[in-house]
Write a protein that holds these residues in place. Structure first.
Motif, PDB file in Angstrom:
ATOM      1  N   SER A 139      11.770  -2.384   0.189  1.00  0.00           N
ATOM      2  CA  SER A 139      11.019  -2.227  -1.071  1.00  0.00           C
ATOM      3  C   SER A 139       9.830  -3.175  -1.033  1.00  0.00           C
ATOM      4  O   SER A 139       9.842  -4.171  -0.290  1.00  0.00           O
ATOM      5  CB  SER A 139      11.906  -2.595  -2.261  1.00  0.00           C
ATOM      6  N   ILE A 140       8.847  -2.910  -1.876  1.00  0.00           N
ATOM      7  CA  ILE A 140       7.788  -3.903  -2.080  1.00  0.00           C
ATOM      8  C   ILE A 140       8.444  -5.200  -2.606  1.00  0.00           C
ATOM      9  O   ILE A 140       7.937  -6.299  -2.384  1.00  0.00           O
ATOM     10  CB  ILE A 140       6.681  -3.372  -3.040  1.00  0.00           C
ATOM     11  N   ALA A 184       6.720   1.630  -6.757  1.00  0.00           N
ATOM     12  CA  ALA A 184       7.434   2.417  -7.773  1.00  0.00           C
ATOM     13  C   ALA A 184       7.513   3.913  -7.428  1.00  0.00           C
ATOM     14  O   ALA A 184       6.491   4.578  -7.239  1.00  0.00           O
ATOM     15  CB  ALA A 184       6.748   2.250  -9.112  1.00  0.00           C
ATOM     16  N   PHE A 189      16.173   5.393 -10.350  1.00  0.00           N
ATOM     17  CA  PHE A 189      16.180   3.939 -10.116  1.00  0.00           C
ATOM     18  C   PHE A 189      16.147   3.117 -11.416  1.00  0.00           C
ATOM     19  O   PHE A 189      16.984   2.225 -11.617  1.00  0.00           O
ATOM     20  CB  PHE A 189      14.983   3.598  -9.219  1.00  0.00           C
TER      21      PHE A 189
HETATM   22  C1  8X3 Z   1      11.491  -1.057  -6.573  1.00  0.00           C
HETATM   23  C2  8X3 Z   1      10.037  -1.352  -6.457  1.00  0.00           C
HETATM   24  O1  8X3 Z   1       7.993  -2.092  -7.747  1.00  0.00           O
HETATM   25  O2  8X3 Z   1       9.439  -0.487  -8.826  1.00  0.00           O
HETATM   26  O3  8X3 Z   1      12.139  -1.338  -5.373  1.00  0.00           O
HETATM   27  O4  8X3 Z   1      10.172  -2.748  -8.581  1.00  0.00           O
HETATM   28  S1  8X3 Z   1       9.363  -1.698  -7.969  1.00  0.00           S
END
Ligand code: 8X3
Ligand code: NDP
Length: 251
Positions: A139-140, A184, A189
């Motif tokens: 992930s970022i 995102a 999520f």
């Molecule tokens: C989720 C990335 O930027 O939506 O792993 O939190 S973010």
């Protein structure tokens, strides 16, 4: 001969979109997730694209369940070419000081330990065949941090470190390892992060164009499709409107 890909967390979001795209691109699929009904639905959909599918309920946090999943796997399916370590989640957005320990356990157990349990079963199979490709969904949040991201960011930084360690050890056996780091993506999520609060979750994706699950699936397929001697170490993929973690330009 068709290739075999194992996608963890294939009942929703990025995992489901990846399973779908791989099925349409001549892969047979091993799928898992905790929700049996949704697993059945995706299994049926993929069979419609001509893919053979082995789908079984699995909670990757449970070490014994992971072992049993592999013991039960018929031999043909053990020749897997691809593992997509996708199952994962964020739980809560609380400060450290106000953090919920159950949320912390769930994120650590799923995002780090679950990924390790599954990888531990798959890696010897790939090493024996001197062939394979592991794609870890980071992930970022594994590259940067943002307010309230604390433990989730920690787990995804761990995924990044594990991807690099896997690459260090597995190249010798002709096994490729890629880390994918999305910003995102509109999936379940945020609904999961905010424990079913649909209104709060919807707001995360309002006012800008977030990524969609298929954007990430396409990136994974592109990594897989590179010539054998090419390893895409990592890709960081962001919505244009999100130039950094925790920063979104909304209209
Ligand atoms: C989720 C990335 O930027 O939506 O792993 O939190 S973010
Ligand atoms: P979703 O909530 O839509 O999907 C998550 C998937 O993971 C579901 O199929 C879920 O299945 C599965 N899963 C969760 N816990 C477990 C478990 N213990 N055992 C087995 N499967 C599990 O989220 P995304 O598709 O967005 O997330 C997929 C991955 O992408 C995660 O690792 C996430 O951290 C990462 N990511 C997501 C981003 C985003 O903005 N959406 C951005 C960056 C990374 P089930 O509930 O049936 O078990």
């Amino acid at each position: 001969m068709k290739k075999i890909a194992f996608v963890t967390g294939a009942t929703a979001g990025i995992g489901k979109a990846t399973a779908r795209l791989l099925a349409k691109n001549n892969y047979d699929l091993i799928l898992c997730g905790r929700r049996k009904e949704m697993l059945k639905d995706i299994e049926n959909e993929l069979k419609g694209y001509g893919a053979e599918v082995y789908a079984a309920k699995l909670d990757v946090r449970k070490r014994k369940e992971v072992e049993t999943f592999f013991e039960d796997l018929p031999d043909r399916w053990k020749n897997m070419d691809v593992l997509v370590n996708n199952a994962g989640l964020a739980a809560g957005l609380d400060s450290f000081a106000g953090g919920n320990l159950d949320d912390w356990d769930q994120m650590v157990d799923t995002n780090i330990k679950g990924l390790l349990y599954v990888s531990r079963m798959v890696m010897p199979l790939m090493v024996n065949r001197r062939s394979g490709h592991i794609v870890n969904i980071g992930s970022i949040a594994g590259k940067e941090i943002y307010t309230g991201g604390n433990v989730y960011c920690g787990t995804k930084h761990a995924v990044d470190a594990l991807s690099r360690s896997m690459r260090r050890e597995l190249a010798e056996f002709d096994i490729r390892v890629s880390g994918i780091h999305p910003g995102a993506v509109e999936t379940e999520f945020s609904l999961v992060r905010f424990k079913g609060d649909a209104e709060r979750s919807k707001k995360v994706y309002e006012g800008y164009q977030s990524l969609v699950a298929n954007d990430i699936a396409e990136a994974i397929l592109w990594c897989l499709n590179q010539p054998k001697h090419v390893n895409i170490n990592e890709l960081t993929i962001m919505p244009l409107a999100q130039p950094a973690a925790g920063v979104v330009f909304k209209k």
